[in-house]
Design an enzyme around this catalytic site. Sequence first.
Site, PDB file in Angstrom:
ATOM      1  N   GLY A  66       0.853  -1.259   0.109  1.00 37.60           N
ATOM      2  CA  GLY A  66       0.071  -0.155  -0.101  1.00 37.60           C
ATOM      3  C   GLY A  66       1.045   1.282   0.025  1.00 37.60           C
ATOM      4  O   GLY A  66       0.286   2.518  -0.668  1.00 37.60           O
ATOM      5  N   ASP A  92       0.830   3.705   4.183  1.00 42.75           N
ATOM      6  CA  ASP A  92      -0.293   4.180   3.459  1.00 42.75           C
ATOM      7  C   ASP A  92      -1.550   4.853   4.149  1.00 42.75           C
ATOM      8  O   ASP A  92      -1.846   6.209   4.020  1.00 42.75           O
ATOM      9  CB  ASP A  92      -1.103   3.097   2.621  1.00 42.75           C
ATOM     10  CG  ASP A  92      -1.462   2.012   3.079  1.00 42.75           C
ATOM     11  OD1 ASP A  92      -1.218   1.766   4.285  1.00 42.75           O
ATOM     12  OD2 ASP A  92      -2.046   1.122   2.396  1.00 42.75           O
ATOM     13  N   ASP A  96      -4.629   2.721  10.687  1.00 44.58           N
ATOM     14  CA  ASP A  96      -6.212   2.336  10.997  1.00 44.58           C
ATOM     15  C   ASP A  96      -6.355   1.775  12.172  1.00 44.58           C
ATOM     16  O   ASP A  96      -6.333   2.727  13.302  1.00 44.58           O
ATOM     17  CB  ASP A  96      -6.673   1.376   9.925  1.00 44.58           C
ATOM     18  CG  ASP A  96      -8.179   0.770   9.992  1.00 44.58           C
ATOM     19  OD1 ASP A  96      -8.883   1.973  10.163  1.00 44.58           O
ATOM     20  OD2 ASP A  96      -8.349  -0.059   9.722  1.00 44.58           O
ATOM     21  N   ASP A 136      -5.825  -0.247  -1.898  1.00 49.29           N
ATOM     22  CA  ASP A 136      -6.285  -1.505  -2.555  1.00 49.29           C
ATOM     23  C   ASP A 136      -7.880  -1.808  -2.219  1.00 49.29           C
ATOM     24  O   ASP A 136      -8.271  -1.671  -0.893  1.00 49.29           O
ATOM     25  CB  ASP A 136      -5.403  -2.565  -2.640  1.00 49.29           C
ATOM     26  CG  ASP A 136      -5.754  -3.664  -1.363  1.00 49.29           C
ATOM     27  OD1 ASP A 136      -5.442  -3.040  -0.371  1.00 49.29           O
ATOM     28  OD2 ASP A 136      -5.933  -4.943  -1.466  1.00 49.29           O
TER      29      ASP A 136
END
Length: 180
Positions: free
Chosen positions: A44, A100, A103, A159
């Site tokens: 990512g 990336d 989270d 993605d």
Amino acid sequence: MYDNEIKRVLVSKEQIARRVKELGEQISRDYEGESITFVCTLRGGCVFFADLIREISGDVEIDFIAVSSYGAGTKTSGEVKMVKDLSSPIKGKNIIVVEDIIDTGVTLSYLKRLLASREPKSLKICSLLDKPSRRKLEFEGDYIGFVIENEYVVGYGLDYNQKLRHLPEVCVLAPEVYGG
Ligand code: 5GP
């Protein structure tokens, strides 16, 4: 194109380019006179990484690492495993991990602990995106591109089932695609 998969553009090409340049300038200032090894988290982080390192003035080395915490789809498995380790030792080096998105914080907590045990001179985290509302573990990045809401995003390296990484913007995935 991709009208069925994409709900809307969240961060445009221009906004990304401007912010990546700013981050590059900030990092270059913070590490003036020092060399930096940028560690790209595959897969990512690759698009952000390629753009970011070209905004750095000064000595740069690069390396790649891959860990996985996601099963297929949009849900994390909660377990992190090493898929590909770095090619070179990092002891005594200034390391910036380029990711990336942060989270739940599970992946980077694991990665940071792992890399810190190898005794780098310094270790910082640079992430294009941050979703603080989703944290399971307390974790803070050092350089953040954009703080975003709790929406599943794709494009610019990110993605959905290994697709859509090539989109030049960060887009919100249509919930119909993953049944959200
Ligand atoms: P964490 O361990 O912080 O929960 O997850 C980090 C990884 O989960 C990221 O590197 C990314 O691969 C994946 N991830 C988390 N949120 C999203 C998202 O909104 N979109 C995509 N495509 N991947 C995400």
